[in-house]
Design an enzyme around this catalytic site. Structure first.
Site, short mmCIF file in Angstrom:
data_model
loop_
_atom_site.label_atom_id
_atom_site.label_comp_id
_atom_site.label_asym_id
_atom_site.label_seq_id
_atom_site.Cartn_x
_atom_site.Cartn_y
_atom_site.Cartn_z
N GLY A 48 0.81 -1.22 0.00
CA GLY A 48 0.00 0.00 0.00
C GLY A 48 0.84 1.27 0.00
N SER A 287 13.47 -16.32 12.41
CA SER A 287 13.68 -16.21 10.97
C SER A 287 14.20 -17.50 10.34
CB SER A 287 14.68 -15.09 10.68
OG SER A 287 15.07 -15.16 9.32
N ARG A 334 9.33 -24.30 3.09
CA ARG A 334 8.64 -24.25 4.38
C ARG A 334 7.60 -25.34 4.56
NH1 ARG A 334 7.99 -17.69 4.57
NH2 ARG A 334 10.19 -17.35 5.07
N ARG A 439 4.61 -20.23 -0.52
CA ARG A 439 5.49 -19.12 -0.82
C ARG A 439 6.90 -19.42 -0.34
NH1 ARG A 439 7.54 -14.94 2.05
NH2 ARG A 439 6.21 -15.16 3.87
N LEU A 445 7.96 -9.88 0.53
CA LEU A 445 8.40 -8.48 0.48
C LEU A 445 8.63 -8.09 -0.97
CD1 LEU A 445 10.92 -8.39 3.48
CD2 LEU A 445 8.47 -7.97 3.47
C1 LIG Z 1 6.90 -12.24 11.51
C2 LIG Z 1 6.90 -12.18 10.02
C3 LIG Z 1 8.09 -12.15 9.31
C4 LIG Z 1 8.11 -12.09 7.93
N1 LIG Z 1 9.31 -12.07 7.29
C5 LIG Z 1 9.33 -12.00 5.94
C6 LIG Z 1 10.56 -11.96 5.24
O1 LIG Z 1 11.63 -11.98 5.83
N2 LIG Z 1 10.54 -11.87 3.90
C7 LIG Z 1 9.37 -11.83 3.21
O2 LIG Z 1 9.42 -11.72 1.98
N3 LIG Z 1 8.19 -11.86 3.84
C8 LIG Z 1 8.13 -11.95 5.19
N4 LIG Z 1 6.93 -11.99 5.83
C9 LIG Z 1 5.69 -11.80 5.07
C10 LIG Z 1 5.49 -10.33 4.75
O3 LIG Z 1 5.91 -9.55 5.84
C11 LIG Z 1 4.04 -9.96 4.45
O4 LIG Z 1 3.50 -10.86 3.56
C12 LIG Z 1 3.97 -8.59 3.81
O5 LIG Z 1 4.67 -7.66 4.58
C13 LIG Z 1 2.54 -8.14 3.60
O6 LIG Z 1 2.54 -6.81 3.15
P1 LIG Z 1 1.23 -6.10 2.69
O7 LIG Z 1 1.62 -4.73 2.27
O8 LIG Z 1 0.51 -6.93 1.70
O9 LIG Z 1 0.28 -6.04 3.98
P2 LIG Z 1 0.51 -5.52 5.48
O10 LIG Z 1 1.88 -5.09 5.76
O11 LIG Z 1 -0.11 -6.55 6.36
O12 LIG Z 1 -0.36 -4.21 5.54
C14 LIG Z 1 -1.75 -4.21 5.65
C15 LIG Z 1 -2.21 -2.78 5.75
O13 LIG Z 1 -3.62 -2.73 5.61
C16 LIG Z 1 -4.20 -1.94 6.62
N5 LIG Z 1 -5.54 -2.49 6.83
C17 LIG Z 1 -5.89 -3.76 7.09
N6 LIG Z 1 -7.24 -3.86 7.14
C18 LIG Z 1 -7.74 -2.63 6.89
C19 LIG Z 1 -9.04 -2.09 6.80
N7 LIG Z 1 -10.14 -2.84 6.94
N8 LIG Z 1 -9.17 -0.77 6.55
C20 LIG Z 1 -8.08 0.02 6.39
N9 LIG Z 1 -6.83 -0.44 6.45
C21 LIG Z 1 -6.66 -1.75 6.69
C22 LIG Z 1 -3.26 -2.05 7.79
O14 LIG Z 1 -3.39 -0.93 8.62
C23 LIG Z 1 -1.91 -2.08 7.06
O15 LIG Z 1 -1.52 -0.76 6.79
C24 LIG Z 1 6.90 -12.06 7.22
C25 LIG Z 1 5.70 -12.10 7.91
C26 LIG Z 1 5.69 -12.21 9.30
C27 LIG Z 1 4.38 -12.34 10.00
#
Ligand SMILES: Cc1cc2nc3c(=O)[nH]c(=O)nc-3n(C[C@H](O)[C@H](O)[C@H](O)COP(=O)(O)OP(=O)(O)OC[C@H]3O[C@@H](n4cnc5c(N)ncnc54)[C@H](O)[C@@H]3O)c2cc1C
Ligand code: FES
Lengths: 642, 252
Positions: A48, A287, A334, A439, A445
């Site tokens: 986003g 990690s 995984r 995945r 990321l």
């Molecule tokens: C602990 C952990 C470690 C990870 N490490 C890695 C890694 O090393 N490498 C990798 O590639 N991936 C990793 N991942 C996966 C990765 O972090 C996520 O898949 C990715 O960051 C998701 O990004 P996103 O922008 O899609 O969503 P998110 O970062 O989840 O953002 C969601 C956004 O939507 C907003 N939102 C949600 N619902 C609503 C609503 N109804 N109304 C308004 N706003 C809303 C939230 O406020 C937030 O801003 C990891 C995940 C976890 C849990």
């Protein structure tokens, strides 16, 4: 019957030049006209923030929303390990093609070739972009960027910033977003929860939000809507996802007609700190990079499982990943690693009091490289582990167990990242697009930033330039109708909540346990059918007996209640999808479908498709739409990491 | 263990707040501090009372959402952790634990322990970035960055924006937060071009938001969950002086 026609809009012609050709072929909005368009971006995670900033830089008016207090708090901030890119700096055989191949294979042949190839292509630009923003990626003494390897691949292509890669990437995107707020191109709306999608003449034209501080409902209009609201792993209650991660925005769009694809494809991460009791609110990831140096084992004999691990002789240890998968060893993907851990625990060889954990041992790495080297690489993770478990991983092996981590399923999108609802685009973990049934590490990321920085800025123009837009204001009847629906739901929650007896968390925990036991690492027909029934009952009870505090302003229980209500419906959908997919692939393991050695048995003849579900109402079975998957560039083969 | 909690309750930004006392029974040492609060809240909800509102999300010390002043200390008694990383094994049966929100003019209280830290966002908006638009850039390895510089940049970039530095400072100064971002970008070649303009605008914004001045007390460093060095503040000062003499910053 439904009239939906799934068109993935994959351009014709050779894969290698497809994206370049597509960029040249699609319509563009001229610079002076861009400011006439308004785009809503919901979510400020990697997908986003990068999308909102990039589109604002191009000149569009952007309205950005998140449920958090600041854009920087999105769940992406917690990603630890790294981000993949086919920079191929080393002479280890990496290339765009290999990243493409690894991702398709890692996803167990359930992702679209076209999307994945594009992802691999733009991966290299992401790193350049982030470096230009000042992301402090790890470096070698030469001053060049450092890499490490992650599961499911045999090359080293993961870029990282200590154990805080997600934080640094998100801060880069967040800062770009904040710059656009300063320039007046983005209007930023924190602590606003999207509770409905507004359609005018079939096109996505706005959203209804609830101001989480005051409780007021708001209407926001636009010419197009992008959802980047993250994954739905929190449906399991216990997961590595942040507490507020949820499916609400995506699910409400689903109710408005957007198809939900492959909901049962969830990722269980093999290296998490095991569950220690019922008080727990979430699980902590260790990690995957730890598997580069740590060796996974359990005792050979069940009677040794409570012995001090340091007293268990080498000959009495079973390094089961190295034994079963000699060529990938501890670095298998995984899903494979998680299932293998479950298998040894099911055999009664799991360690720890609960018997639900395995060792991740650094003894050999410390002997080989010295403690300081291991500390430099993983110090913060070791400290975190120590603080949570009160055990010192430098001296006694870590105990780990799989936990829910990521959801590959999500809203269905075409090659342009648009759902079947015109104007509704879906980015990042919220869409289903690139990871198939599993995945690979460090690829989420990459996908989030690919979608936001390098795909949507092009494809949104194609949609806007290719359509005509009547002027719509928030006085339109569609906004009034949607707002009334949201208000009715909140009123109902509060009315039931005033008399109900069971807390939201109580329902949530029960749902989570149902999902983990039956729609988790292993699934079977009987369990799935029973789960659908159980969820239907729980759903009904929820709407009769949930207890909710009555505050109309900031009320986190009320927020959670709305999200759990949606999770209850999603849980049913996931179980239904899992039941329908009578094959084992990636994270979806149907016990009926396995080889004699316990490996997953895929069925390409019957199931090489994306299952995209159409909503039919709560408690009703959804309608299936299939998008056939064809593999022209990679030979469909049984996955092997042996 | 059984504990007595003395908690700040305030039902809205314009309401007057007060401390209220609660008993927390059967708290387990392996609970995190926030899980202990979840547990107390479940009982409050069941009894028909309003639960204690507090922010949290990642619960692993990285998102910067949580923040409670525990027994007078921002993020509680342990060094180098956020509230969500504090475990109950550091407390004892019979303890009395007080809990307050961050207190600073620039961080208005929203509800109970929840505050509004958007002033931090506005400081970043004023200059906490490089102006590299999305697009084509120099190949990532075209500009070498000495490992030491990258490490120093990372030490400062590690800031989670929780605001503990402000809460801990008797002057409610945002110097450590602002300085961390300025230092992060000043250490990297990519941050050089806008260096003077950045520091000038960010320092001015910080003052405008109503944060206090830094008088070198050092409480910020003691409270910082990422243990960001107070040297950043010295760096910010020298960057600011440097900027005053620069033509780049005068354009603004
Ligand atoms: C602990 C952990 C470690 C990870 N490490 C890695 C890694 O090393 N490498 C990798 O590639 N991936 C990793 N991942 C996966 C990765 O972090 C996520 O898949 C990715 O960051 C998701 O990004 P996103 O922008 O899609 O969503 P998110 O970062 O989840 O953002 C969601 C956004 O939507 C907003 N939102 C949600 N619902 C609503 C609503 N109804 N109304 C308004 N706003 C809303 C939230 O406020 C937030 O801003 C990891 C995940 C976890 C849990
Ligand atoms: S909840 Fe994220 S830092 Fe504490």
């Amino acid at each position: 019957m439904s009239t939906i026609q799934l068109d993935s809009k994959i351009p014709s012609g050779p894969l290698e030049t497809m994206w370049e050709r597509h960029k040249g072929d699609i319509k563009i909005v001229n610079p002076a006209n861009k400011r006439k368009y308004t785009i809503i971006v919901v979510g400020t995670g990697l997908a986003g923030s990068s999308a909102a900033a990039s589109m604002a830089e191009l000149g569009y008016n952007v309205k950005s929303f998140c449920i958090h207090e600041s854009a920087r708090r999105a769940h992406s901030i917690a990603a630890q390990g790294g981000i993949n890119a086919a920079k191929a700096y080393a002479v280890d055989g990496d290339s765009v093609h290999r990243l493409f191949y690894d991702t398709i294979k890692g996803g167990d042949f359930r992702a679209r070739e076209a999307n994945v190839h594009r992802l691999a292509e733009v991966s290299t630009s992401i790193i350049d972009q982030c470096v230009a923003q000042g992301v402090p990626f790890a470096r070698e003494y030469s001053g060049e960027l450092a890499n490490r390897s992650f599961g499911g691949t045999q090359v080293s292509r993961t870029f990282y910033a200590r154990g805080q890669t997600g934080q640094q990437l998100l801060l880069g995107a967040y800062q770009a977003l904040m710059r656009q707020v300063d320039q007046g191109r983005v209007k930023f709306h924190p602590r606003q929860e999207m509770l409905d999608l507004v359609l005018v003449n079939g096109k996505a034209r706005g959203i209804i939000t609830r101001n989480l501080e005051t409780g007021a409902l708001e209407r926001h209009e636009a010419d197009a809507v992008c959802l980047a609201t993250g994954g739905y792993g929190r449906i399991f209650f216990l997961s590595t996802n942040a507490m507020n991660s949820n499916v609400t925005a995506a699910f409400r769009a689903h109710r408005r007609g957007a198809l939900f694809a492959n909901p049962c494809f969830t990722q269980i991460h093999p290296t998490c700190i095991p569950v220690s009791g019922t008080h727990q609110s979430k699980l902590t990831l260790m990690s995957e990079s730890l598997r580069n140096d740590g060796r996974v084992w359990v005792p050979k004999r069940a009677e040794d499982r409570l012995k001090d691990p340091n007293q268990i002789a080498e000959a009495d240890r079973d390094y089961y990943l190295e034994r079963r998968y000699p060529s990938f060893g501890n670095l298998v993907p995984r899903d494979v690693a998680s299932r293998a851990a479950k298998a040894v625990c099911d055999e009664g060889r799991g360690v720890g009091q609960s018997g639900l954990s395995v060792y991740l041992d650094f003894r050999d790495a410390i002997q080989r490289d010295g403690k300081h080297v291991i500390a430099e690489k993983y110090g913060n993770l070791f400290d975190m582990y120590h603080e949570i478990t009160n055990e010192n991983p430098y001296e006694t092996p870590m105990r780990i167990y799989p936990a829910v981590h990521y959801t590959m399923g999500g809203l269905w999108v075409d090659y342009n990242l648009m759902s079947n609802v015109p104007g509704l685009h879906v980015l990042g973990e919220a869409n289903f697009s690139d990871h198939g049934a599993n995945r690979l590490g460090a690829s989420a990321l990459m996908q989030g930033l690919a979608d936001g920085y390098f795909v949507i800025p092009y494809t949104i123009g194609n949609y806007l330039a290719g359509n005509t837009f009547e002027k719509v204001t928030t006085d339109h009847a569609a906004f009034a109708e949607a707002e009334a629906g949201v208000k009715a739901q909140i009123d109902k929650l509060l009315a039931v909540g005033a008399k109900g007896k069971r807390t939201v968390t109580d329902f949530y925990r029960e749902l989570g346990k149902l999902m983990w036991d039956n729609v988790g690492m292993a699934r079977n027909e009987k369990g799935l059918k029973a789960t659908i029934e159980a969820i239907d009952k729980l759903h009904q009870e929820f709407w009769e007996n949930v207890k909710i505090p009555q505050g109309r302003g900031l009320n986190k229980e009320l927020e959670m209640a709305g999200r759990v209500a949606d999770f209850l419906e999603l849980g049913r959908l996931m179980a239904y999808d899992a039941l329908d997919r009578k094959e084992s692939c990636g994270g979806h393991f149907r016990e009926e479908m396995q080889t004699e050695e316990g490996e997953a048995k895929r069925d390409d003849e019957k199931f090489a498709y994306v299952a995209a579900w159409e909503y039919q109402g709560a408690g009703k079975n959804p309608v299936l739409h299939k998008e056939a998957l064809t593999f022209e560039n990679i030979h469909l083969a049984q996955r092997s990491y042996k | 263990m059984n504990l007595t909690l003395v908690v700040w309750r305030q039902s809205g930004p314009n309401e007057t707040g007060a401390f209220k006392t609660y008993q927390a029974k059967d708290v387990l040492p392996e609970m995190s501090f926030l899980e202990m609060l979840d547990f107390v809240n479940e009982d409050l909800i069941k009894a028909g009372d309003e639960p204690i509102q507090f922010d949290s999300d990642c619960r692993e010390g990285i998102c910067g959402s949580c923040g409670i002043v525990i027994n007078g200390q921002a993020h509680g008694p342990l060094q180098g952790v956020a509230t969500c990383q504090l475990y109950m094994r550091h407390f004892h049966d019979g303890d009395v634990i007080s809990m307050e929100p961050w207190r600073a003019k620039a961080f208005p209280v929203v509800h109970d322990l929840v505050v509004n830290r958007s002033a931090f966002d506005r400081i970043i908006q004023s200059g906490g970035y490089t102006s590299a638009k999305t697009g084509k850039h120099a190949e990532a390895n075209a500009i070498l960055v000495p490992k030491e510089d990258q490490e120093a940049a990372m030490d400062n970039a590690a800031c989670i924006g929780c605001g503990a530095c402000v809460a801990a400072c008797p002057n409610a100064s945002a110097s450590l937060f602002t300085a961390a971002k300025i230092t992060h970008l000043a250490m990297l070649p990519q941050g050089q071009v806008e260096r003077a303009r950045r520091v000038k605008r960010m320092v001015e914004r910080m003052d405008l938001e109503g944060f206090g001045n830094c008088s070198n007390i050092g409480e910020c460093r003691a409270a910082c969950p990422k243990e960001i060095s107070i040297e950043a503040i010295a760096k910010m000062r020298s960057e600011y002086l440097r900027a005053l003499g620069s033509t780049e910053a005068k354009e603004d």
